[in-house]
Design a protein around this motif. Structure first.
Motif, PDB file in Angstrom:
ATOM      1  N   LEU A 133       5.041  -0.275   1.472  1.00  0.00           N
ATOM      2  CA  LEU A 133       4.060  -0.883   0.409  1.00  0.00           C
ATOM      3  C   LEU A 133       4.478  -1.991  -0.084  1.00  0.00           C
ATOM      4  CD1 LEU A 133       3.926   2.607  -1.626  1.00  0.00           C
ATOM      5  CD2 LEU A 133       2.147   1.539  -0.410  1.00  0.00           C
ATOM      6  N   ALA A 134       5.745  -2.387  -0.213  1.00  0.00           N
ATOM      7  CA  ALA A 134       6.036  -3.773  -0.290  1.00  0.00           C
ATOM      8  C   ALA A 134       5.529  -4.702   0.592  1.00  0.00           C
ATOM      9  CB  ALA A 134       7.723  -4.151  -0.458  1.00  0.00           C
ATOM     10  N   VAL A 135       5.952  -4.569   1.949  1.00  0.00           N
ATOM     11  CA  VAL A 135       5.293  -5.362   3.043  1.00  0.00           C
ATOM     12  C   VAL A 135       3.900  -5.605   3.313  1.00  0.00           C
ATOM     13  CG1 VAL A 135       5.406  -5.862   5.584  1.00  0.00           C
ATOM     14  CG2 VAL A 135       7.473  -4.963   4.410  1.00  0.00           C
ATOM     15  N   ALA A 136       3.365  -4.355   2.711  1.00  0.00           N
ATOM     16  CA  ALA A 136       1.696  -4.442   2.904  1.00  0.00           C
ATOM     17  C   ALA A 136       1.403  -5.264   1.935  1.00  0.00           C
ATOM     18  CB  ALA A 136       1.166  -3.122   2.715  1.00  0.00           C
ATOM     19  N   GLU A 137       1.952  -5.269   0.573  1.00  0.00           N
ATOM     20  CA  GLU A 137       1.682  -5.850  -0.501  1.00  0.00           C
ATOM     21  C   GLU A 137       1.665  -7.527  -0.252  1.00  0.00           C
ATOM     22  OE1 GLU A 137       3.050  -6.224  -5.065  1.00  0.00           O
ATOM     23  OE2 GLU A 137       3.024  -4.183  -4.342  1.00  0.00           O
ATOM     24  N   GLU A 138       2.503  -7.839   0.190  1.00  0.00           N
ATOM     25  CA  GLU A 138       2.990  -9.271   0.453  1.00  0.00           C
ATOM     26  C   GLU A 138       2.052  -9.889   1.482  1.00  0.00           C
ATOM     27  OE1 GLU A 138       4.994 -11.699  -0.886  1.00  0.00           O
ATOM     28  OE2 GLU A 138       5.156  -9.901  -2.679  1.00  0.00           O
ATOM     29  N   ALA A 139       1.768  -8.906   2.381  1.00  0.00           N
ATOM     30  CA  ALA A 139       0.826  -9.456   3.823  1.00  0.00           C
ATOM     31  C   ALA A 139      -0.456  -9.731   3.149  1.00  0.00           C
ATOM     32  CB  ALA A 139       0.987  -8.425   4.805  1.00  0.00           C
ATOM     33  N   LEU A 140      -1.234  -8.542   2.245  1.00  0.00           N
ATOM     34  CA  LEU A 140      -2.251  -8.733   1.668  1.00  0.00           C
ATOM     35  C   LEU A 140      -2.368  -9.959   0.729  1.00  0.00           C
ATOM     36  CD1 LEU A 140      -2.767  -5.069   1.134  1.00  0.00           C
ATOM     37  CD2 LEU A 140      -4.306  -6.498   2.565  1.00  0.00           C
ATOM     38  N   ARG A 141      -1.274 -10.154  -0.176  1.00  0.00           N
ATOM     39  CA  ARG A 141      -1.379 -11.366  -0.987  1.00  0.00           C
ATOM     40  C   ARG A 141      -1.521 -12.629  -0.475  1.00  0.00           C
ATOM     41  NH1 ARG A 141       2.929 -10.364  -3.839  1.00  0.00           N
ATOM     42  NH2 ARG A 141       1.967  -8.812  -5.314  1.00  0.00           N
ATOM     43  N   ASP A 142      -0.719 -12.728   0.985  1.00  0.00           N
ATOM     44  CA  ASP A 142      -0.545 -13.942   1.471  1.00  0.00           C
ATOM     45  C   ASP A 142      -1.798 -14.568   2.087  1.00  0.00           C
ATOM     46  OD1 ASP A 142       0.463 -14.976   4.753  1.00  0.00           O
ATOM     47  OD2 ASP A 142       1.140 -15.817   2.763  1.00  0.00           O
ATOM     48  N   MET A 148       0.433   8.350  -2.446  1.00  0.00           N
ATOM     49  CA  MET A 148       0.689   6.859  -3.377  1.00  0.00           C
ATOM     50  C   MET A 148       0.088   7.231  -4.609  1.00  0.00           C
ATOM     51  SD  MET A 148      -0.536   3.350  -1.737  1.00  0.00           S
ATOM     52  CE  MET A 148      -2.194   3.811  -1.262  1.00  0.00           C
ATOM     53  N   GLY A 149       0.696   6.672  -5.654  1.00  0.00           N
ATOM     54  CA  GLY A 149       0.611   6.829  -6.938  1.00  0.00           C
ATOM     55  C   GLY A 149      -0.509   5.710  -7.110  1.00  0.00           C
ATOM     56  N   LEU A 150      -1.223   5.890  -8.557  1.00  0.00           N
ATOM     57  CA  LEU A 150      -2.231   5.043  -8.815  1.00  0.00           C
ATOM     58  C   LEU A 150      -1.643   3.396  -8.986  1.00  0.00           C
ATOM     59  CD1 LEU A 150      -5.288   4.499  -9.582  1.00  0.00           C
ATOM     60  CD2 LEU A 150      -4.510   5.296 -12.062  1.00  0.00           C
ATOM     61  N   ILE A 151      -0.385   3.237  -9.272  1.00  0.00           N
ATOM     62  CA  ILE A 151       0.188   2.105  -9.596  1.00  0.00           C
ATOM     63  C   ILE A 151       0.256   1.233  -8.501  1.00  0.00           C
ATOM     64  CG2 ILE A 151       2.089   0.695 -10.396  1.00  0.00           C
ATOM     65  CD1 ILE A 151       2.287   3.022 -12.775  1.00  0.00           C
ATOM     66  N   GLN A 152       0.875   2.044  -7.318  1.00  0.00           N
ATOM     67  CA  GLN A 152       0.688   1.433  -6.050  1.00  0.00           C
ATOM     68  C   GLN A 152      -0.478   1.119  -5.769  1.00  0.00           C
ATOM     69  OE1 GLN A 152       2.617   4.989  -5.706  1.00  0.00           O
ATOM     70  NE2 GLN A 152       4.792   4.283  -5.152  1.00  0.00           N
ATOM     71  N   GLY A 153      -1.188   2.020  -5.598  1.00  0.00           N
ATOM     72  CA  GLY A 153      -2.689   1.691  -4.904  1.00  0.00           C
ATOM     73  C   GLY A 153      -3.311   0.427  -5.748  1.00  0.00           C
ATOM     74  N   ARG A 154      -3.219   0.410  -7.041  1.00  0.00           N
ATOM     75  CA  ARG A 154      -3.761  -0.738  -7.905  1.00  0.00           C
ATOM     76  C   ARG A 154      -3.252  -1.993  -7.440  1.00  0.00           C
ATOM     77  NH1 ARG A 154      -7.933  -2.865  -9.066  1.00  0.00           N
ATOM     78  NH2 ARG A 154      -7.925  -4.027 -10.865  1.00  0.00           N
ATOM     79  N   ARG A 155      -1.910  -1.932  -7.251  1.00  0.00           N
ATOM     80  CA  ARG A 155      -1.299  -3.219  -6.695  1.00  0.00           C
ATOM     81  C   ARG A 155      -1.894  -3.697  -5.363  1.00  0.00           C
ATOM     82  NH1 ARG A 155       4.271  -4.631  -9.402  1.00  0.00           N
ATOM     83  NH2 ARG A 155       4.749  -5.568  -7.177  1.00  0.00           N
ATOM     84  N   LEU A 156      -2.007  -2.786  -4.368  1.00  0.00           N
ATOM     85  CA  LEU A 156      -2.460  -3.152  -3.331  1.00  0.00           C
ATOM     86  C   LEU A 156      -3.764  -3.847  -3.321  1.00  0.00           C
ATOM     87  CD1 LEU A 156      -1.197   0.043  -0.874  1.00  0.00           C
ATOM     88  CD2 LEU A 156      -0.488  -2.344  -0.750  1.00  0.00           C
ATOM     89  N   GLN A 157      -4.588  -3.085  -4.124  1.00  0.00           N
ATOM     90  CA  GLN A 157      -5.928  -3.557  -4.346  1.00  0.00           C
ATOM     91  C   GLN A 157      -5.991  -5.161  -5.057  1.00  0.00           C
ATOM     92  OE1 GLN A 157      -8.644  -2.611  -3.355  1.00  0.00           O
ATOM     93  NE2 GLN A 157      -8.434  -0.208  -3.272  1.00  0.00           N
ATOM     94  N   LEU A 158      -4.930  -5.240  -5.712  1.00  0.00           N
ATOM     95  CA  LEU A 158      -4.916  -6.779  -6.309  1.00  0.00           C
ATOM     96  C   LEU A 158      -4.468  -7.546  -5.429  1.00  0.00           C
ATOM     97  CD1 LEU A 158      -3.575  -5.877  -9.818  1.00  0.00           C
ATOM     98  CD2 LEU A 158      -5.799  -6.527  -9.611  1.00  0.00           C
ATOM     99  N   SER A 159      -3.768  -7.303  -4.711  1.00  0.00           N
ATOM    100  CA  SER A 159      -3.036  -7.980  -3.634  1.00  0.00           C
ATOM    101  C   SER A 159      -4.276  -8.306  -2.785  1.00  0.00           C
ATOM    102  CB  SER A 159      -1.855  -7.626  -2.775  1.00  0.00           C
ATOM    103  OG  SER A 159      -0.837  -7.445  -3.585  1.00  0.00           O
ATOM    104  N   ALA A 160      -4.939  -7.342  -2.230  1.00  0.00           N
ATOM    105  CA  ALA A 160      -5.980  -7.474  -1.206  1.00  0.00           C
ATOM    106  C   ALA A 160      -7.210  -8.789  -1.766  1.00  0.00           C
ATOM    107  CB  ALA A 160      -6.893  -6.559  -0.936  1.00  0.00           C
ATOM    108  N   ARG A 161      -7.449  -8.464  -3.217  1.00  0.00           N
ATOM    109  CA  ARG A 161      -8.341  -9.542  -3.739  1.00  0.00           C
ATOM    110  C   ARG A 161      -7.908 -11.123  -3.589  1.00  0.00           C
ATOM    111  NH1 ARG A 161     -10.314  -6.987  -8.722  1.00  0.00           N
ATOM    112  NH2 ARG A 161     -11.720  -6.013  -6.925  1.00  0.00           N
TER     113      ARG A 161
END
Length: 188
Positions: free
Chosen positions: A77-86, A100-113
């Motif tokens: 999840l940490a790698v995915a978050e960084e890759a999406l944000r980059d 996957m919890g709502l917080i982790q899912g929301r963090r991924l969504q924010l990183s993708a955006r």
């Protein structure tokens, strides 16, 4: 009435989506086929089986594939978050093994955006995050009229969609043109 496939696929950019079912990996490969640039595929190192880049050749150039093997889902999840944000990688694929919890899912969504990237989580059946933009189920369809050895007829079912209606479509991958074709449910 089934909605227009083009309203749902390709996946909405700058969001994280989910796919489950026996054809989840081929769904991910189809998504990667329309991506310009590299694709990161994140999986836990202990998972059975191996992701063979040459097996993805019918879908896209395996030279575009970066495989990240992580120790556990938290690291993934940490790698995915960084890759999406980059934002340098337009598609990030993450294999999920636990809920996957709502917080982790929301963090991924924010990183993708933030990175203007698209994420795709491959999840086990019956599991998913409330934060996902859409959830798909991909499964093969027996086709008695297909050529021997051709197993490309699949059913893509949109089972969760925050941006529209649900639906299902029969699709066939055309290796020669590297395109996905809609097939009528009653045959070709």
């Amino acid at each position: 009435m089934t909605p227009d496939f083009t309203q749902s696929f390709p996946l909405r950019a700058e969001r994280v989506h989910e796919v489950c079912g026996p054809c989840a990996a081929s769904f991910a490969a189809v998504c990667a086929s329309s991506t310009r640039g590299s694709v990161i595929w994140i999986r836990e190192y202990w998972r059975p089986g191996t992701l063979n880049p040459l097996g993805l050749l019918p879908f896209f150039d395996p030279g575009k594939l970066l495989i990240a093997k992580v120790k556990d889902q938290t690291e993934g999840l940490a790698v995915a978050e960084e890759a999406l944000r980059d934002g340098t990688t337009p598609l990030v694929i993450l294999e999920i093994s636990q809920p996957m919890g709502l917080i982790q899912g929301r963090r991924l969504q924010l990183s993708a955006r933030a990175g203007k990237s698209t994420g795709l989580c491959l999840i086990p059946d019956g599991m998913g995050s409330n934060a996902a933009e859409s959830r798909w189920h991909a499964a093969p369809i027996f086709d008695p009229f297909s050529a021997p050895g051709d197993s490309t007829l699949q059913r893509y079912e949109l089972i969760k969609n925050k941006s529209g209606t649900l639906g299902f479509w029969h699709v066939r991958w055309d290796t020669a043109s590297r395109r996905l074709h809609l097939v009528s449910a009653t045959g070709e």
